[in-house]
Write an enzyme that holds these catalytic residues in place. Structure first.
Site, mmCIF file in Angstrom:
data_model
loop_
_atom_site.group_PDB
_atom_site.id
_atom_site.type_symbol
_atom_site.label_atom_id
_atom_site.label_comp_id
_atom_site.label_asym_id
_atom_site.label_seq_id
_atom_site.Cartn_x
_atom_site.Cartn_y
_atom_site.Cartn_z
ATOM 1 N N LYS A 1 2.440 4.567 1.248
ATOM 2 C CA LYS A 1 2.600 5.094 2.595
ATOM 3 C C LYS A 1 2.224 6.571 2.550
ATOM 4 O O LYS A 1 2.972 7.396 2.025
ATOM 5 C CB LYS A 1 4.038 4.893 3.080
ATOM 6 C CG LYS A 1 4.197 5.262 4.531
ATOM 7 C CD LYS A 1 5.545 4.833 5.062
ATOM 8 C CE LYS A 1 5.631 5.080 6.546
ATOM 9 N NZ LYS A 1 5.347 6.450 6.918
ATOM 10 N N PHE B 1 -7.358 1.921 5.260
ATOM 11 C CA PHE B 1 -6.671 0.687 4.860
ATOM 12 C C PHE B 1 -7.065 -0.508 5.717
ATOM 13 O O PHE B 1 -6.604 -1.607 5.475
ATOM 14 C CB PHE B 1 -5.149 0.850 4.801
ATOM 15 C CG PHE B 1 -4.508 1.565 5.955
ATOM 16 C CD1 PHE B 1 -4.389 0.955 7.181
ATOM 17 C CD2 PHE B 1 -3.997 2.847 5.782
ATOM 18 C CE1 PHE B 1 -3.783 1.604 8.233
ATOM 19 C CE2 PHE B 1 -3.389 3.514 6.834
ATOM 20 C CZ PHE B 1 -3.288 2.883 8.069
ATOM 21 N N GLU C 1 0.861 -1.189 0.000
ATOM 22 C CA GLU C 1 0.000 0.000 0.000
ATOM 23 C C GLU C 1 0.893 1.234 0.000
ATOM 24 O O GLU C 1 1.995 1.193 0.551
ATOM 25 C CB GLU C 1 -0.871 0.024 1.261
ATOM 26 C CG GLU C 1 -1.858 -1.113 1.308
ATOM 27 C CD GLU C 1 -2.581 -1.234 2.642
ATOM 28 O OE1 GLU C 1 -3.325 -2.213 2.802
ATOM 29 O OE2 GLU C 1 -2.388 -0.367 3.516
ATOM 30 N N GLU D 1 -5.368 6.853 7.275
ATOM 31 C CA GLU D 1 -4.515 8.033 7.412
ATOM 32 C C GLU D 1 -5.263 9.270 6.893
ATOM 33 O O GLU D 1 -5.839 9.232 5.805
ATOM 34 C CB GLU D 1 -3.236 7.786 6.582
ATOM 35 C CG GLU D 1 -2.148 8.792 6.771
ATOM 36 C CD GLU D 1 -1.117 8.431 7.866
ATOM 37 O OE1 GLU D 1 -1.311 7.451 8.614
ATOM 38 O OE2 GLU D 1 -0.133 9.175 7.955
ATOM 39 N N LYS E 1 7.587 -1.344 6.541
ATOM 40 C CA LYS E 1 7.528 -0.113 5.758
ATOM 41 C C LYS E 1 8.841 0.123 5.040
ATOM 42 O O LYS E 1 9.912 -0.204 5.556
ATOM 43 C CB LYS E 1 7.141 1.069 6.634
ATOM 44 C CG LYS E 1 8.030 1.243 7.836
ATOM 45 C CD LYS E 1 7.487 2.287 8.805
ATOM 46 C CE LYS E 1 8.395 2.382 10.006
ATOM 47 N NZ LYS E 1 7.966 3.233 11.066
ATOM 48 N N ARG F 1 -2.238 9.318 11.396
ATOM 49 C CA ARG F 1 -2.975 8.070 11.541
ATOM 50 C C ARG F 1 -4.257 8.361 12.303
ATOM 51 O O ARG F 1 -4.233 9.128 13.272
ATOM 52 C CB ARG F 1 -2.092 7.097 12.325
ATOM 53 C CG ARG F 1 -2.635 5.706 12.472
ATOM 54 C CD ARG F 1 -2.270 4.872 11.277
ATOM 55 N NE ARG F 1 -2.666 3.493 11.423
ATOM 56 C CZ ARG F 1 -1.866 2.508 11.787
ATOM 57 N NH1 ARG F 1 -0.605 2.776 12.079
ATOM 58 N NH2 ARG F 1 -2.301 1.273 11.860
ATOM 59 N N ARG G 1 -3.489 8.836 16.872
ATOM 60 C CA ARG G 1 -2.594 7.750 17.286
ATOM 61 C C ARG G 1 -2.404 7.712 18.796
ATOM 62 O O ARG G 1 -2.167 6.672 19.372
ATOM 63 C CB ARG G 1 -1.265 7.969 16.571
ATOM 64 C CG ARG G 1 -0.239 7.006 16.974
ATOM 65 C CD ARG G 1 0.719 6.813 15.861
ATOM 66 N NE ARG G 1 1.908 6.197 16.366
ATOM 67 C CZ ARG G 1 2.995 6.049 15.679
ATOM 68 N NH1 ARG G 1 3.057 6.479 14.442
ATOM 69 N NH2 ARG G 1 4.041 5.455 16.197
HETATM 70 P P1 ATP Z 1 5.980 4.367 13.410
HETATM 71 O O1 ATP Z 1 4.592 4.807 13.124
HETATM 72 O O2 ATP Z 1 6.282 3.072 12.727
HETATM 73 O O3 ATP Z 1 6.371 4.443 14.838
HETATM 74 P P2 ATP Z 1 6.707 6.850 12.493
HETATM 75 O O4 ATP Z 1 5.792 7.544 13.412
HETATM 76 O O5 ATP Z 1 8.029 7.453 12.248
HETATM 77 O O6 ATP Z 1 6.943 5.356 12.794
HETATM 78 P P3 ATP Z 1 6.426 6.246 9.925
HETATM 79 O O7 ATP Z 1 7.785 5.651 9.979
HETATM 80 O O8 ATP Z 1 6.245 7.413 9.064
HETATM 81 O O9 ATP Z 1 5.878 6.707 11.250
HETATM 82 O O10 ATP Z 1 5.458 5.035 9.476
HETATM 83 C C1 ATP Z 1 4.360 4.452 10.096
HETATM 84 C C2 ATP Z 1 3.108 5.244 9.832
HETATM 85 O O11 ATP Z 1 2.803 5.253 8.452
HETATM 86 C C3 ATP Z 1 1.835 4.688 10.402
HETATM 87 O O12 ATP Z 1 1.696 4.905 11.773
HETATM 88 C C4 ATP Z 1 0.774 5.417 9.591
HETATM 89 O O13 ATP Z 1 0.456 6.648 10.186
HETATM 90 C C5 ATP Z 1 1.461 5.700 8.286
HETATM 91 N N1 ATP Z 1 0.868 5.045 7.111
HETATM 92 C C6 ATP Z 1 0.714 5.642 5.925
HETATM 93 N N2 ATP Z 1 0.178 4.824 5.023
HETATM 94 C C7 ATP Z 1 -0.054 3.645 5.644
HETATM 95 C C8 ATP Z 1 -0.605 2.402 5.223
HETATM 96 N N3 ATP Z 1 -1.004 2.194 3.984
HETATM 97 N N4 ATP Z 1 -0.666 1.414 6.147
HETATM 98 C C9 ATP Z 1 -0.237 1.605 7.418
HETATM 99 N N5 ATP Z 1 0.295 2.768 7.876
HETATM 100 C C10 ATP Z 1 0.383 3.782 6.995
#
Ligand code: ATP
Length: 547
Positions: A247, A331, A245, A293, A411, A252, A267
Site C-alpha cells: 500500500k 497496479f 500489493e 499511485e 486494505k 491515487r 482521485r
Molecule cells: P479510501 O481510499 O479507501 O477511501 P483513504 O483515502 O483513507 O481511504 P487509504 O485508507 O489510505 O485511503 O487507502 C486506499 C488508498 O490506498 C487508495 O485510494 C490508493 O490511493 C492507495 N493505494 C496504495 N497502494 C495501493 C494499491 N496497491 N492498490 C490500490 N490502492 C492503493
C-alpha cells in the site's frame, strides 16, 4: 429552446416541495423536454456544475466577483449587499431580492437560453492568467443584465457551487431513470463509470448501458478498498489465493496516454498533469489508461507531505522537481488499444499491464501471492520495512468496479497514530472472557472534562486482563452490573487506523479499529492526550483525502 427562465422555475418548484417523489417527477418531466444538446448542460447546471470535473476550464468565478457583478447591476451599496446576504445566508437568494429593484435594463428584451449561459461561461472559463477576473466580471454582468430576479438567483447559485434546493446527483439519476424508463441501478452504475452527470444523462437517454466504454482523457471513478482489521480476518474471509500489493502512501492517479500525449487525473478526477511533468512521455504507442499511485520517492519512499509541494502549484520549477522526486506505481490497466478492460478479471488485466514494459519513473506495483494468515503477515511486515503503509489485498478474479468499495479489494493498514487515553468504564467480555473485565471505554481530556472517544476489546493478554479486572473492580465508583464506571486512573496507549466524526461518543469522534498497545503504568491521567490532538489527527487525514 431550453431557457434559463424555465430552468429557474423548475429549480424553484423542486425547492418548494419536500416530497422526493414529486421532485423526481418535476425533474423527469423537465428532462423530457430537453434536446440532446441541452440535456448534458441542464444536468450539470442542476448539480451546480458547468463542465465535467476533469475539464481544465474551471469557471472559478469567485464570491467577490459575483458580489461585484450583483452590486454593479443592481446599483446597491456594499452594506446593502452584505445585509441581504446575511438575511438569507445564500448569495443566490440575495441576488433575487436585489434584482427586484434592478436599475439597469437592456434595451432589447432578451430570453437567455441554457446554451447562451453555457457559451458565456465557457468564454469566462477559457480566459486564464492576467485579465481573467475582468473577463469573468464582464461576462457575469452581461448575463445578469439579461436576467429576471429568479433567473439571477439560480445563475448565482450555480456559480456558487451550491443549489440548496434538496437536489443532488442521486436524485437526478432517479429522474433520469424515470424519464427514460431505465433501471436506476443501470443509470447509477453507468454514472460511476462515466463520472460526469452530463454524460450519464446521454447514456440514460440512449439506454445503451452495455456500450459504455472508457476513452483516453476522460477519467473514470477509482475502485476503492474496504478496510480489514487483521491478516487473520482477511485469510478467513477469502480462503483462496490472493494478490497482496504494497500500500503505497501517495496520491491515487490515473495516467492516460493516447500514444502521443499523456494526461494525469487525481482521485477527484481533476487534471493534475502539470504537477507531474516527469510522466509526460507516452509509454506506449497504443492508447492506455493506467491506475496507480504517485509516490514521493528517492531510493526509498519519502514523506507523503512532500507531495503537497507539487500539487496546486502554478509552476513546477526544476528545483521543485529535484527536491520532490516522484515515481508512479501502476497496479491496474483499465483501457488498452481501444478495449475497455474493467469487466475482465484482475489476473488478466495484470498480464496486459505487465506486457507494457514500463520504464522508470513508471514502475509496476509489487505483487505477492498470499493465502494463509502467515503469508499475509509476512507481506505486511515486508511492506512496513520498506516504508509503505500496509497492503492492499485483491481477489485475482475481481473486476474493476469504478467508484465502489466492494470487498474484492481490502486494505490492511499500519496504525495511523497512537493516543494515550484513560479508562472511564469497563464491561465484562463474552465467551472465555465472560467473567473478566475485558472491554474498556476510554476518554481523552478537554477543557471541560474527559470526553469518551472509543472502546477497545483487544490487545491485552489473558494475564493482563486478569490483573486489570482486579484493579478496575477496586476503583469502581458506580456498579451497574455488567458495566462498571471507574475512577479515571488507568492510562492506555491505543492504536487505530482512522478517526471518524461520530455522535456515538461525547468527544464527537470515534476511532476506527482501536486496539490496546499497552497499559501506560508510568503515566497518570493528567498526561493523556487532548481532544485538540484528536482534531489535529482528524484534520490531517481529511486533508489527505482532498488531494
Ligand atoms: P479510501 O481510499 O479507501 O477511501 P483513504 O483515502 O483513507 O481511504 P487509504 O485508507 O489510505 O485511503 O487507502 C486506499 C488508498 O490506498 C487508495 O485510494 C490508493 O490511493 C492507495 N493505494 C496504495 N497502494 C495501493 C494499491 N496497491 N492498490 C490500490 N490502492 C492503493
Amino acid at each position: 429552446m431550453a431557457t434559463l427562465l424555465e430552468f429557474a422555475e423548475v429549480c424553484e418548484k423542486i425547492k418548494l416541495t419536500t416530497s422526493k417523489n414529486q421532485k423526481v417527477s418535476i425533474l423527469a418531466n423537465y428532462l423530457l423536454k430537453l434536446s440532446r444538446n441541452e440535456l448534458p448542460i441542464a444536468c450539470r447546471l442542476l448539480t451546480s456544475k458547468v463542465f465535467p470535473p476533469w475539464d481544465t476550464r474551471a469557471v472559478n468565478i469567485s464570491y467577490s466577483t459575483i458580489s461585484d457583478a450583483i452590486k454593479e447591476i443592481t446599483e446597491v451599496s456594499e452594506d446593502k449587499l452584505k445585509a441581504t446576504y446575511i438575511k438569507y445566508g445564500d448569495l443566490g437568494e440575495a441576488a433575487e431580492e436585489l434584482m427586484k429593484g434592478k436599475k439597469i435594463t437592456t434595451l432589447i428584451q432578451n430570453t437567455l437560453t441554457l446554451q447562451d449561459v453555457y457559451s458565456a461561461l465557457d468564454t469566462a472559463a477559457s480566459k486564464k492568467g492576467e485579465g481573467a477576473t475582468e473577463v469573468r466580471l464582464r461576462v457575469l454582468k452581461g448575463l445578469l443584465a439579461l436576467c429576471s430576479p429568479i433567473e439571477a438567483k439560480y445563475l448565482v447559485k450555480v456559480l456558487c457551487g451550491e443549489m440548496r434546493i434538496g437536489l443532488d446527483e442521486g436524485l437526478l439519476e432517479e429522474a433520469l431513470a424515470a424519464a427514460y424508463g431505465r433501471s436506476l441501478k443501470q443509470v447509477r452504475e453507468a454514472g460511476l463509470i462515466v463520472a460526469d452527470i452530463g454524460e450519464s444523462a446521454l447514456v440514460a437517454l440512449d439506454g445503451n448501458f452495455d456500450a459504455v466504454k472508457l476513452s483516453v482523457f476522460h477519467p473514470t471513478n477509482f475502485m476503492l478498498a474496504e478496510e480489514m482489521p487483521s491478516p487473520q480476518e482477511v485469510a478467513d474471509y477469502f480462503r483462496c489465493d490472493l494478490y497482496a500489493e504494497y500500500k503505497y502512501d501517495g496520491v491515487r492517479a490515473q495516467i492516460h496516454s493516447s500514444g502521443k500525449e499523456v494526461r494525469i487525473f487525481s482521485r477527484r478526477l481533476e487534471d493534475v498533469t502539470n504537477s507531474f511533468p516527469e510522466f509526460s512521455k507516452p509509454f506506449s504507442d497504443k492508447a492506455v489508461i493506467l491506475d496507480g499511485e504517485i509516490v514521493p520517492y528517492k531510493d526509498a519512499p519519502l514523506p507523503f507531505q512532500m507531495l503537497q509541494r507539487r500539487l496546486h502549484r502554478k509552476e513546477i520549477t526544476k528545483e521543485l522537481l529535484e527536491e520532490t522526486p516522484v515515481v508512479y506505481f501502476a497496479f491496474d490497466i483499465l483501457y488498452y488499444n481501444g478495449e475497455t478492460y474493467i469487466s475482465r478479471p484482475l489476473r488478466e488485466r495484470r498480464m496486459i499491464l505487465e506486457g507494457l514494459n514500463l520504464q522508470p519513473p513508471l514502475y509496476y506495483a509489487n505483487q505477492i501471492k498470499v493465502k494463509l494468515k502467515e503469508d499475509i503477515e509476512e507481506a505486511f511486515e515486508a511492506s512496513l520495512k520498506l516504508g509503505y503503509e500496509g497492503l492492499v489485498i485483491k481477489h485475482p478474479d475481481s473486476v474493476y468496479t469504478p467508484g465502489k468499495r466492494g470487498k474484492k479489494w481490502v486494505k490492511l493498514k499500519k496504525e495511523l497514530a497512537t493516543l494515550d487515553v484513560v479508562i472511564v468504564a469497563a464491561e465484562y467480555g463474552h465467551g472465555k472472557r465472560a467473567g473478566v473485565l475485558s472491554d474498556y471505554t476510554f476518554a481523552v481530556k478537554s477543557e471541560d472534562g474527559l470526553k469518551v472517544i472509543g472502546k477497545a476489546y483487544s490487545g491485552l493478554t489473558d494475564k493482563e486482563i486478569d490483573e486489570m479486572t482486579k484493579i478496575l473492580s477496586a476503583i469502581t465508583v458506580k456498579d451497574l452490573g455488567h458495566l462498571k464506571i471507574v475512577e479515571p486512573k488507568i492510562v492506555l496507549e491505543v492504536a487505530f487506523n482512522n478517526i471518524q466524526k461520530s455522535s456515538r461518543h461525547s468527544s464527537g469522534y470515534a476511532l476506527r479499529f482501536p486496539r490496546i498497545k499497552r497499559v501506560r503504568w508510568d503515566k497518570n491521567v493528567d498526561e493523556i492526550d487532548t481532544i485538540d490532538r484528536v482534531k489535529e489527527i482528524y484534520e490531517i487525514q481529511a486533508y489527505k483525502k482532498m488531494l
